[in-house]
Write a protein that holds these residues in place. Sequence first.
Motif, PDB file in Angstrom:
ATOM      1  N   GLY B 254       0.805  -1.213   0.000  1.00  0.00           N
ATOM      2  CA  GLY B 254       0.000   0.000   0.000  1.00  0.00           C
ATOM      3  C   GLY B 254       0.844   1.271   0.000  1.00  0.00           C
ATOM      4  N   MET B 255       0.363   2.286  -0.722  1.00  0.00           N
ATOM      5  CA  MET B 255       1.074   3.573  -0.774  1.00  0.00           C
ATOM      6  C   MET B 255       0.057   4.701  -0.675  1.00  0.00           C
ATOM      7  SD  MET B 255       3.868   2.797  -3.796  1.00  0.00           S
ATOM      8  CE  MET B 255       2.712   2.250  -5.053  1.00  0.00           C
ATOM      9  N   SER B 256       0.297   5.586   0.270  1.00  0.00           N
ATOM     10  CA  SER B 256      -0.638   6.705   0.438  1.00  0.00           C
ATOM     11  C   SER B 256      -0.352   7.808  -0.588  1.00  0.00           C
ATOM     12  CB  SER B 256      -0.503   7.274   1.846  1.00  0.00           C
ATOM     13  OG  SER B 256       0.780   7.855   2.007  1.00  0.00           O
ATOM     14  N   ALA B 281      -5.876   8.842  -3.658  1.00  0.00           N
ATOM     15  CA  ALA B 281      -5.737   8.854  -2.197  1.00  0.00           C
ATOM     16  C   ALA B 281      -4.892   7.678  -1.712  1.00  0.00           C
ATOM     17  CB  ALA B 281      -7.114   8.804  -1.543  1.00  0.00           C
ATOM     18  N   TYR B 282      -4.986   6.562  -2.409  1.00  0.00           N
ATOM     19  CA  TYR B 282      -4.276   5.365  -1.975  1.00  0.00           C
ATOM     20  C   TYR B 282      -4.120   4.451  -3.182  1.00  0.00           C
ATOM     21  CZ  TYR B 282      -2.649   2.157   1.663  1.00  0.00           C
ATOM     22  OH  TYR B 282      -1.867   1.379   2.472  1.00  0.00           O
ATOM     23  N   ALA B 283      -2.986   3.783  -3.278  1.00  0.00           N
ATOM     24  CA  ALA B 283      -2.801   2.813  -4.358  1.00  0.00           C
ATOM     25  C   ALA B 283      -2.080   1.602  -3.803  1.00  0.00           C
ATOM     26  CB  ALA B 283      -2.002   3.432  -5.512  1.00  0.00           C
ATOM     27  N   ILE B 284      -2.263   0.483  -4.480  1.00  0.00           N
ATOM     28  CA  ILE B 284      -1.647  -0.772  -4.025  1.00  0.00           C
ATOM     29  C   ILE B 284      -0.883  -1.392  -5.183  1.00  0.00           C
ATOM     30  CG2 ILE B 284      -2.091  -3.087  -3.109  1.00  0.00           C
ATOM     31  CD1 ILE B 284      -4.760  -1.815  -1.981  1.00  0.00           C
ATOM     32  N   LEU B 285       0.372  -1.698  -4.907  1.00  0.00           N
ATOM     33  CA  LEU B 285       1.203  -2.392  -5.885  1.00  0.00           C
ATOM     34  C   LEU B 285       0.985  -3.891  -5.700  1.00  0.00           C
ATOM     35  CD1 LEU B 285       3.511  -2.212  -7.999  1.00  0.00           C
ATOM     36  CD2 LEU B 285       5.096  -2.368  -6.094  1.00  0.00           C
ATOM     37  N   VAL B 286       0.474  -4.526  -6.740  1.00  0.00           N
ATOM     38  CA  VAL B 286       0.221  -5.974  -6.688  1.00  0.00           C
ATOM     39  C   VAL B 286       1.204  -6.669  -7.612  1.00  0.00           C
ATOM     40  CG1 VAL B 286      -1.439  -7.794  -7.296  1.00  0.00           C
ATOM     41  CG2 VAL B 286      -2.226  -5.692  -6.176  1.00  0.00           C
TER      42      VAL B 286
END
Lengths: 463, 463
Positions: B254-256, B281-286
């Motif tokens: 997760g990255m804000s 607002a927020y992103a997730i590296l999968v």
Amino acid sequence: MIDPSHLDRLRAIVGQKGLVDDPSLMRSYETGARYDEGKAAFVVRPETTQQVSAVVAYAVAHGIPLIPQSGNTGLVGGSTPDTSGSQGVISFDRLTTPLRIDTDNRTVEVAAGVRLSVLNEALAPHGFFLPVDLGADPMIGGMVATNTGGARFLRYGSMRRQVLGLEVVLPDGEGTILDLASGLRKDNSHVDLKQLFIGTSGVFGIVTRAVLELQRLPQQTATALIVPQDDASVPLLLRYLEERCGEYLTAFEGMSHNAMERALGHVKHLRNPFAHGTIPAYAILVELTRSWAPREGEMELSTFLENVLAQTFEDEPPLLSDALVGRSDDLWAIRHALSEGLRASGYVIAFDLSLPRSDLARFRQEIVGLLGGTFPELAVCDFGHIADGGVHFNLVHPGRPDAAYIARVRDQVLDVVVNRYGGSFSGEHGIGRSNQAFYDRYTPALVQRLSASVRRAVGTMGM
Amino acid sequence: MIDPSHLDRLRAIVGQKGLVDDPSLMRSYETGARYDEGKAAFVVRPETTQQVSAVVAYAVAHGIPLIPQSGNTGLVGGSTPDTSGSQGVISFDRLTTPLRIDTDNRTVEVAAGVRLSVLNEALAPHGFFLPVDLGADPMIGGMVATNTGGARFLRYGSMRRQVLGLEVVLPDGEGTILDLASGLRKDNSHVDLKQLFIGTSGVFGIVTRAVLELQRLPQQTATALIVPQDDASVPLLLRYLEERCGEYLTAFEGMSHNAMERALGHVKHLRNPFAHGTIPAYAILVELTRSWAPREGEMELSTFLENVLAQTFEDEPPLLSDALVGRSDDLWAIRHALSEGLRASGYVIAFDLSLPRSDLARFRQEIVGLLGGTFPELAVCDFGHIADGGVHFNLVHPGRPDAAYIARVRDQVLDVVVNRYGGSFSGEHGIGRSNQAFYDRYTPALVQRLSASVRRAVGTMGM
């Protein structure tokens, strides 16, 4: 004989149902899963952690030896009393709450006395399972205390990997309750003390509750029984499968001709899967699993496995001489029937060895040669988790060998395992009464001293 | 000031090059990776386990405090001396042999001073790697001593899972060498003492050599940056991916907004991947990986990931508002630039927290609210390994806050983490000087006493 006043005091802690001293009712607690039978002074069955604590404190204060017993499925006499009649059994068969599933965290909080089958039944509707898989149906506390491995270790590891937290009663004068059951996946803020209680058979402390990480229940399984071209092909096949289906590989279980023959000959309802019924010299059960259901456009897992295996036949020389992709239940039934087949065919001198996996074939050849010279009447019926170097190197005697004979066999085998291969005399099963002499003989003095020293540090904490 | 005769004696053990006391040459050993700088009495650099043993024995005998230092990439002041000038540094930068790869066993035997990058370069031609992945380039000894976690913990676990065996020098009067480096995968024949030296920062003993299990180097990788619909979608997305691609899932990072904004604004050559450059607002590296190369008839991994993500848009309400499947290096570059971006934009008050993963969103909301009231000048720039409950909850101050201010911030955050959520003040980084006060404050007295008691048991063994 134990002083009856002790029984009254213990009964006061655990209640009428919690204390057993009727010899006929104690029998099942006195009898282990493999040839061991002792005599208990009493059986105490606490229902709560607080009761465990009070019982342990009382026993320590009065010098009463207590043998912790979970599912009593162990194979090394670790959970039953000796024949002196002076040891009490502390059983966890009433310590069955809580069982709390947390689907968001993919964890469960579970009491020591919950059986693996009960836990997995509760988990299945949520799509989870505890992936430590074995023939028996142990309780969670015992699985932690013995660091159970099992047939899917290759993929999931032993209990140590599943344990996120523990609650433990220390063997000190106060029965101190140590709460390490936060259940965090990562916590480097203090010494990870729970490690001390995993695989130490209750000697460092009694596990009363665990928080375990769960895995997704597989939605697809593909299973094959493969026959390697020769001994040298086995490590190559393992590497081949780890390369070509590493993420899916859950089992790579070797079975010798002798072991399969006894299972197919003695265990009912088992189907012989080999062409013309001819049992090969060695076969390996390979299992792949996926956590998701078949999807459109994606190759089914059984086809995937067939393709991977088909490729091996194109190698020159080929690694395989045969490959049977079959119903998972049928193939595992053979694997799980091996122990029963051995017992039905004679007296089993069992070894639970662990070696570097690259040495297994060489070790087998050497020890079979040696035993053929010294004990020609023994049939080598080995099988095991060969991807992990674990081998149940079991020998079957046609009669009823005496203790001195068994001791000579053990000495010959273990000398080779430990001194020539740097292997372990107990890969999975622990120490117990059965292996105490080998612990004394083979464990380096420094390791023994250090272990005892740490044990004392833990046991005197609360004082 | 240290007595010069000690330096002569230590020089006699490790040779001329092995002892550093020139202040200019000691500087790099005195300076840590995050805001810490001390003063060393000397730096001793043993080349062999025997030299480590002799140095430790000498230091213990003469009451000279020694700080073990590996790659010196830690973030809690655990590997540098304090400012007193009375502590010596024992560095492992010359302890770089052996590095022995065993392809059949899928293991490596490696000296404490070998860097992770050096090890992985040596392993790559064999198709293996050590899968503990992190921004820095630590040495193996330090990785064991701090139980390093990292960005792919979700799939591979921390160092504890990789360690099959250790060689350790005990902090006793003799510098006793404890050889636990058999490298067996399974061994329940004695107490698994090596666990005592994993994650205990050299306090229980100094790791000189390790046997590690290796993993197959991925042959396919698919990476996506996904934007969850809202906070509540994050745990649902995680569960969704664990269900639908569990075996492949290697990262869920997760990255804000604030963290990404600082990285994209301050770190060169970083490409903004979002439409119109609008940072969400927020992103997730999968990340998904497979150990095998693409094969005919099998869906490519990137297509597989695209399909899985596409399905989530069909849910009602949808879990995702955006999904960018991009080049792995580009997307990871953002993740790995976050720390640098934060440092470039102000003074970082860093937290390495661990919570139950189901509580992360609620915790974040609560603490952001609290800090907004008490410290409105701080920007919350959090990111982390949210599948494991690990969050680098970093706060950026525009100026240069003083120690008292920082202490007030830490108190407020950690009180919520530990007392309200049962979380940890140090999920990955360990204790060190930076966290000593929090260890004293938050670690239960029983755990502290027990840890100290076990430490004494280990440290007095050889005497």
